[in-house]
Design a protein around this motif. Sequence first.
Motif, PDB file in Angstrom:
ATOM      1  N   VAL A  65       7.300 -37.516 -12.156  1.00 50.00           N
ATOM      2  CA  VAL A  65       6.520 -36.326 -12.512  1.00 50.00           C
ATOM      3  C   VAL A  65       7.269 -35.060 -12.104  1.00 50.00           C
ATOM      4  CG1 VAL A  65       4.372 -35.077 -12.072  1.00 50.00           C
ATOM      5  CG2 VAL A  65       4.324 -37.554 -12.384  1.00 50.00           C
ATOM      6  N   ARG A  66       7.919 -35.101 -10.934  1.00 53.12           N
ATOM      7  CA  ARG A  66       8.679 -33.932 -10.484  1.00 53.12           C
ATOM      8  C   ARG A  66       9.867 -33.674 -11.399  1.00 53.12           C
ATOM      9  NH1 ARG A  66      12.466 -33.536  -5.149  1.00 53.12           N
ATOM     10  NH2 ARG A  66      13.630 -34.978  -6.490  1.00 53.12           N
ATOM     11  N   TRP A  67      10.568 -34.738 -11.782  1.00 52.89           N
ATOM     12  CA  TRP A  67      11.713 -34.592 -12.694  1.00 52.89           C
ATOM     13  C   TRP A  67      11.251 -34.001 -14.016  1.00 52.89           C
ATOM     14  CZ3 TRP A  67      14.431 -38.971 -15.802  1.00 52.89           C
ATOM     15  CH2 TRP A  67      15.651 -38.497 -16.324  1.00 52.89           C
ATOM     16  N   ARG A  68      10.082 -34.434 -14.475  1.00 53.86           N
ATOM     17  CA  ARG A  68       9.539 -33.979 -15.756  1.00 53.86           C
ATOM     18  C   ARG A  68       9.286 -32.472 -15.755  1.00 53.86           C
ATOM     19  NH1 ARG A  68       4.139 -33.857 -17.583  1.00 53.86           N
ATOM     20  NH2 ARG A  68       3.908 -34.110 -19.850  1.00 53.86           N
ATOM     21  N   LEU A  69       8.955 -31.901 -14.590  1.00 52.26           N
ATOM     22  CA  LEU A  69       8.717 -30.456 -14.506  1.00 52.26           C
ATOM     23  C   LEU A  69       9.949 -29.647 -14.904  1.00 52.26           C
ATOM     24  CD1 LEU A  69       6.708 -29.979 -11.169  1.00 52.26           C
ATOM     25  CD2 LEU A  69       5.864 -29.675 -13.505  1.00 52.26           C
ATOM     26  N   LEU A  70      11.135 -30.207 -14.622  1.00 53.72           N
ATOM     27  CA  LEU A  70      12.370 -29.482 -14.886  1.00 53.72           C
ATOM     28  C   LEU A  70      12.667 -29.352 -16.379  1.00 53.72           C
ATOM     29  CD1 LEU A  70      14.704 -30.965 -12.105  1.00 53.72           C
ATOM     30  CD2 LEU A  70      13.509 -28.774 -12.113  1.00 53.72           C
ATOM     31  N   THR A  72      10.405 -28.404 -18.627  1.00 56.12           N
ATOM     32  CA  THR A  72       9.574 -27.342 -19.212  1.00 56.12           C
ATOM     33  C   THR A  72      10.374 -26.085 -19.541  1.00 56.12           C
ATOM     34  OG1 THR A  72       7.678 -28.196 -17.968  1.00 56.12           O
ATOM     35  CG2 THR A  72       7.481 -25.989 -18.914  1.00 56.12           C
ATOM     36  N   PRO A  73      11.225 -25.574 -18.624  1.00 48.61           N
ATOM     37  CA  PRO A  73      12.009 -24.377 -18.971  1.00 48.61           C
ATOM     38  C   PRO A  73      12.982 -24.614 -20.123  1.00 48.61           C
ATOM     39  CG  PRO A  73      12.005 -24.751 -16.599  1.00 48.61           C
ATOM     40  CD  PRO A  73      11.444 -25.975 -17.225  1.00 48.61           C
ATOM     41  N   LEU A  74      13.302 -25.875 -20.389  1.00 44.72           N
ATOM     42  CA  LEU A  74      14.231 -26.196 -21.469  1.00 44.72           C
ATOM     43  C   LEU A  74      13.513 -26.387 -22.807  1.00 44.72           C
ATOM     44  CD1 LEU A  74      16.449 -28.797 -19.534  1.00 44.72           C
ATOM     45  CD2 LEU A  74      16.841 -26.337 -19.815  1.00 44.72           C
ATOM     46  N   GLY A  75      12.174 -26.364 -22.766  1.00 43.30           N
ATOM     47  CA  GLY A  75      11.401 -26.487 -24.001  1.00 43.30           C
ATOM     48  C   GLY A  75      11.060 -27.912 -24.387  1.00 43.30           C
ATOM     49  N   TYR A  76      11.082 -28.840 -23.428  1.00 44.19           N
ATOM     50  CA  TYR A  76      10.779 -30.246 -23.719  1.00 44.19           C
ATOM     51  C   TYR A  76       9.593 -30.708 -22.882  1.00 44.19           C
ATOM     52  CZ  TYR A  76      15.433 -30.102 -25.802  1.00 44.19           C
ATOM     53  OH  TYR A  76      16.528 -29.770 -26.557  1.00 44.19           O
ATOM     54  N   ASN A  77       8.855 -31.682 -23.428  1.00 48.60           N
ATOM     55  CA  ASN A  77       7.665 -32.176 -22.746  1.00 48.60           C
ATOM     56  C   ASN A  77       7.553 -33.693 -22.922  1.00 48.60           C
ATOM     57  OD1 ASN A  77       5.221 -32.017 -21.297  1.00 48.60           O
ATOM     58  ND2 ASN A  77       4.041 -31.927 -23.200  1.00 48.60           N
ATOM     59  N   PRO A  78       8.442 -34.446 -22.261  1.00 47.04           N
ATOM     60  CA  PRO A  78       8.401 -35.910 -22.406  1.00 47.04           C
ATOM     61  C   PRO A  78       7.159 -36.504 -21.756  1.00 47.04           C
ATOM     62  CG  PRO A  78       9.902 -35.293 -20.654  1.00 47.04           C
ATOM     63  CD  PRO A  78       9.485 -34.018 -21.321  1.00 47.04           C
ATOM     64  N   SER A  79       6.778 -37.683 -22.193  1.00 41.31           N
ATOM     65  CA  SER A  79       5.600 -38.334 -21.620  1.00 41.31           C
ATOM     66  C   SER A  79       5.898 -38.781 -20.191  1.00 41.31           C
ATOM     67  CB  SER A  79       5.194 -39.546 -22.464  1.00 41.31           C
ATOM     68  OG  SER A  79       6.101 -40.614 -22.269  1.00 41.31           O
ATOM     69  N   LYS A  80       4.858 -38.823 -19.378  1.00 43.04           N
ATOM     70  CA  LYS A  80       5.028 -39.247 -17.985  1.00 43.04           C
ATOM     71  C   LYS A  80       5.471 -40.708 -17.911  1.00 43.04           C
ATOM     72  CE  LYS A  80       1.617 -36.011 -16.113  1.00 43.04           C
ATOM     73  NZ  LYS A  80       0.313 -35.864 -15.414  1.00 43.04           N
ATOM     74  N   ARG A  81       4.947 -41.526 -18.806  1.00 45.22           N
ATOM     75  CA  ARG A  81       5.290 -42.955 -18.760  1.00 45.22           C
ATOM     76  C   ARG A  81       6.759 -43.177 -19.092  1.00 45.22           C
ATOM     77  NH1 ARG A  81       0.170 -46.346 -21.349  1.00 45.22           N
ATOM     78  NH2 ARG A  81      -1.428 -45.466 -19.978  1.00 45.22           N
ATOM     79  N   THR A  83       9.157 -41.088 -18.718  1.00 49.64           N
ATOM     80  CA  THR A  83       9.946 -40.562 -17.606  1.00 49.64           C
ATOM     81  C   THR A  83       9.950 -41.549 -16.449  1.00 49.64           C
ATOM     82  OG1 THR A  83       9.218 -38.344 -18.268  1.00 49.64           O
ATOM     83  CG2 THR A  83      10.339 -38.539 -16.158  1.00 49.64           C
ATOM     84  N   PHE A  84       8.790 -42.137 -16.159  1.00 49.35           N
ATOM     85  CA  PHE A  84       8.697 -43.129 -15.080  1.00 49.35           C
ATOM     86  C   PHE A  84       9.523 -44.362 -15.400  1.00 49.35           C
ATOM     87  CE2 PHE A  84       6.550 -46.932 -13.365  1.00 49.35           C
ATOM     88  CZ  PHE A  84       6.682 -46.683 -12.007  1.00 49.35           C
ATOM     89  N   PHE A  85       9.414 -44.857 -16.632  1.00 51.17           N
ATOM     90  CA  PHE A  85      10.200 -46.025 -17.032  1.00 51.17           C
ATOM     91  C   PHE A  85      11.697 -45.750 -16.878  1.00 51.17           C
ATOM     92  CE2 PHE A  85       6.571 -47.190 -20.147  1.00 51.17           C
ATOM     93  CZ  PHE A  85       5.922 -47.900 -19.151  1.00 51.17           C
ATOM     94  N   ALA A  86      12.128 -44.565 -17.287  1.00 47.47           N
ATOM     95  CA  ALA A  86      13.545 -44.208 -17.191  1.00 47.47           C
ATOM     96  C   ALA A  86      14.010 -44.173 -15.743  1.00 47.47           C
ATOM     97  CB  ALA A  86      13.790 -42.851 -17.855  1.00 47.47           C
ATOM     98  N   VAL A  87      13.176 -43.621 -14.860  1.00 46.09           N
ATOM     99  CA  VAL A  87      13.525 -43.556 -13.437  1.00 46.09           C
ATOM    100  C   VAL A  87      13.682 -44.956 -12.864  1.00 46.09           C
ATOM    101  CG1 VAL A  87      12.614 -42.970 -11.142  1.00 46.09           C
ATOM    102  CG2 VAL A  87      12.536 -41.288 -12.987  1.00 46.09           C
TER     103      VAL A  87
END
Length: 344
Positions: A65-70, A72-81, A83-87
């Motif tokens: 979730v913290r990585w996903r925040l980064l 937003t300034p780039l104009g992207y909004n990936p799903s939390k799931r 992002t979690f799977f990738a981590v």
Amino acid sequence: MPKTLKTIIQFAVFLGLGILIIWWTVRGFSSQQLLEIKEAMRHANYWLLIPTMILGIGSHWVRAVRWRLLFTPLGYNPSKRNTFFAVMIGYLLNLAVPRLGEVARCGVLSRYEHIPVDKLVGTMIAERGMDLVCLMLLLVATVLIQVDVVGAFVSDYIWIPLSGKFTGISLTSWIMIVLGALLFVLIIAWLLRRFKSTKAGISFRKLLRGIAEGILSIGKLKDKGWFLFYTALMWLLYFSQVYIAFWCLDDTVGLGVKAAMSILAFGSIGMIATQGGIGAYQYIVQQILVLYGISATIGFAFGWIIWLAQTALMIVLGFGSMIAIPLYNKQQDAKPAPNDPPAQ
């Protein structure tokens, strides 16, 4: 050197170093001490590892979730799931090849969320940079709070070895290092200007810009408070895993906050030092617990118990994420868009 051969050599070196540390540690134990380690591990309360694993899952989710925040300034909004799977896939691959997981998680998220890899790499660098700052702060706080306990450990195992390496470098060598670094930067700058109009030059500059945007995204965050909150929560969850694990063994039940801080701070270095932390983590945990009056055998057993729990969790979640991420995205693709007519 071929990339595959280089990867194999890296894997062998880090894994070999871990095995060497295990052998070097175990060879100092008598047969009676080895029996004590086996007995300690046999009588450990492994049920208490369940809450530590739940906290571990929570820490990995918070990191995602913290990585996903980064983004937003780039104009992207990936799903939390995703992002979690990738981590988690990244963690799994890190157990196999050092640092491969960091690149892999960017590649996985790029594939399913269509975010440029270069920007993902930049955000990953920013995130890891924050982790490094937190680790340094934790180390300093741990030493200052209990310098009488861990001061000698820091001096003998960290400060003296490091200062010995740096003092052994002559002034001429330092000058050569600085000049070499400067020359490298100048050559890169010249190549970028010389081939700026070529396809390779354009691609390379685009790559650098993407990475730079990703790194600078942390400074452009509108939700800096949430980023700092997730960072603090993640490290608190790491700490809680160690603290609760003390109750697994009768000899470590009485250990408190300061001991948990020491294991988290110095154990994190062990996780970086060798392949998945094998050998180095157990050895550091053993040496730290000795400072708190715990026998070397119990310290060694505790190190193995907590390492095996953490590693098993990464393996299960990593393989589970590999299976889940294509299925999850297949389901998402199959869903009709809000304005699309339902399938007939």
